[in-house]
Write a protein that holds these residues in place. Structure first.
Motif, short mmCIF file in Angstrom:
data_model
loop_
_atom_site.label_atom_id
_atom_site.label_comp_id
_atom_site.label_asym_id
_atom_site.label_seq_id
_atom_site.Cartn_x
_atom_site.Cartn_y
_atom_site.Cartn_z
N GLN A 207 0.84 -1.20 0.00
CA GLN A 207 0.00 0.00 0.00
C GLN A 207 0.87 1.25 0.00
O GLN A 207 1.91 1.29 0.67
CB GLN A 207 -0.90 0.05 1.24
CG GLN A 207 -2.00 -0.98 1.25
CD GLN A 207 -2.96 -0.78 2.40
OE1 GLN A 207 -3.13 -1.65 3.24
NE2 GLN A 207 -3.60 0.40 2.45
N SER B 83 -5.86 9.93 -2.96
CA SER B 83 -5.92 8.60 -3.59
C SER B 83 -4.92 7.69 -2.92
O SER B 83 -3.78 8.10 -2.64
CB SER B 83 -5.58 8.71 -5.08
OG SER B 83 -6.64 9.29 -5.80
N ASN C 111 -3.19 3.71 -3.09
CA ASN C 111 -2.93 2.61 -4.01
C ASN C 111 -2.68 1.31 -3.27
O ASN C 111 -2.15 1.29 -2.16
CB ASN C 111 -1.71 2.93 -4.88
CG ASN C 111 -1.92 4.22 -5.66
OD1 ASN C 111 -2.96 4.41 -6.27
ND2 ASN C 111 -0.93 5.09 -5.63
N CYS C 112 -3.06 0.22 -3.93
CA CYS C 112 -2.83 -1.10 -3.36
C CYS C 112 -2.53 -2.08 -4.49
O CYS C 112 -3.21 -2.09 -5.52
CB CYS C 112 -4.04 -1.57 -2.59
SG CYS C 112 -3.85 -3.21 -1.83
N LYS C 113 -1.52 -2.90 -4.24
CA LYS C 113 -1.13 -3.92 -5.21
C LYS C 113 -0.85 -5.20 -4.46
O LYS C 113 -0.21 -5.19 -3.41
CB LYS C 113 0.11 -3.47 -5.97
CG LYS C 113 0.75 -4.53 -6.83
CD LYS C 113 2.08 -4.05 -7.41
CE LYS C 113 2.81 -5.16 -8.14
NZ LYS C 113 4.12 -4.71 -8.66
N HIS D 204 -4.58 -4.92 -8.66
CA HIS D 204 -4.56 -3.54 -8.21
C HIS D 204 -5.95 -3.07 -7.80
O HIS D 204 -6.93 -3.31 -8.51
CB HIS D 204 -4.03 -2.60 -9.31
CG HIS D 204 -2.60 -2.84 -9.68
ND1 HIS D 204 -2.23 -3.83 -10.58
CD2 HIS D 204 -1.46 -2.24 -9.26
CE1 HIS D 204 -0.92 -3.81 -10.70
NE2 HIS D 204 -0.42 -2.87 -9.91
N ASN E 274 -7.37 0.62 -6.10
CA ASN E 274 -7.12 1.93 -5.52
C ASN E 274 -8.38 2.49 -4.88
O ASN E 274 -9.49 2.01 -5.13
CB ASN E 274 -6.61 2.88 -6.61
CG ASN E 274 -5.31 2.39 -7.24
OD1 ASN E 274 -4.52 1.69 -6.60
ND2 ASN E 274 -5.12 2.72 -8.51
N ARG F 188 -10.16 6.28 -3.98
CA ARG F 188 -10.13 7.73 -4.09
C ARG F 188 -11.19 8.32 -3.18
O ARG F 188 -12.33 7.81 -3.11
CB ARG F 188 -10.40 8.17 -5.54
CG ARG F 188 -10.27 9.67 -5.74
CD ARG F 188 -10.55 10.07 -7.17
NE ARG F 188 -11.97 10.04 -7.48
CZ ARG F 188 -12.54 10.63 -8.54
NH1 ARG F 188 -11.79 11.28 -9.39
NH2 ARG F 188 -13.84 10.54 -8.74
#
Lengths: 114, 114
Positions: A6, A20, A22-24, A73, A75, A77
């Protein structure tokens, strides 16, 4: 061994701004989640996606919108942050199926709204 | 509606003594499995125990729990608490309510003192 990543770890912003996160995940899972962990440590599911499709959308304010480009992925927002959005946002992934599937969490993004 | 009830708040225990954290769940859906997750300070939640087999004892890291589907319970126990067990513990049942939506209890903070 971290497999759910993250970014950012922390974010401080002011009311009304857009943020925003992010996560992967590198586990090859097909389901990803966003959880909110508030100051009382309550863990509440916000969204979950399976293969880029939204499958769970809890009652969250409309300023929150998840985005998934592929199954690795997910995300999040927040269009116009409010003070009550201050929390830790945890991303997780799992396989989806009839058996007991474990959630694997990222280390979280701590959001502070001033 | 669905609800998760676990030992709330703070549980303190002396090192070397037994500890038990309760978890029960009410649902109109089929209970697939139960999980206990543990969150150490400044870390992500991680799975501690999970079970999908009725009346079978599950063990890991000295902790054990037995899933009782008839009473929807999965109490966490340890015979001898260690200082390193101090953490936040979440019970998380998994049901087949249309969408697989891992739901967490309110969390129990365990403090083990010398």
């Amino acid at each position: 061994e971290t497999a759910v990543f993250q970014t950012p770890n922390y974010h401080v912003t002011q009311v009304g701004n857009e943020v925003s996160f992010n996560c992967k995940q590198t586990l090859g899972h097909d389901t990803m989640y966003w959880y909110k962990q508030d100051s009382k440590k309550l863990l509440k599911i916000m969204f979950s996606y399976n293969n880029k499709q939204l499958i769970v959308n809890e009652t969250v304010p409309r300023r929150f919108s998840p985005q998934s480009s592929d199954k690795a992925h997910l995300n999040l927002r927040i269009k116009s942050v409010e003070p009550e959005d201050s929390a830790v946002y945890l991303c997780a992934s799992s396989r989806l199926g009839p058996s007991a599937e474990t959630l694997y969490f990222g280390s979280g993004t701590r959001l502070t709204v001033l | 509606g669905d609800s998760v009830t676990q030992t709330e708040g703070l549980v303190t225990v002396t090192e070397g003594l037994p500890v038990k954290l309760n978890c029960t769940y009410q649902t109109t859906y089929l209970t697939i499995a139960f999980f206990w997750y543990v969150q150490y300070l400044n870390e992500a939640p991680q799975v501690l125990l999970k079970s999908s087999t009725d009346n079978k004892r599950t063990e890991h890291q000295g902790f054990h729990a037995t899933l009782h589907k008839s009473s929807s319970s999965f109490h966490l126990q340890k015979s001898s608490a260690q200082l390193s067990d101090s953490a936040l513990y979440y019970c998380a049942p998994l049901t087949s309510g249309g969408n697989y939506k891992p739901t967490f209890g309110k969390g129990t903070s365990l403090v083990v003192h010398p």
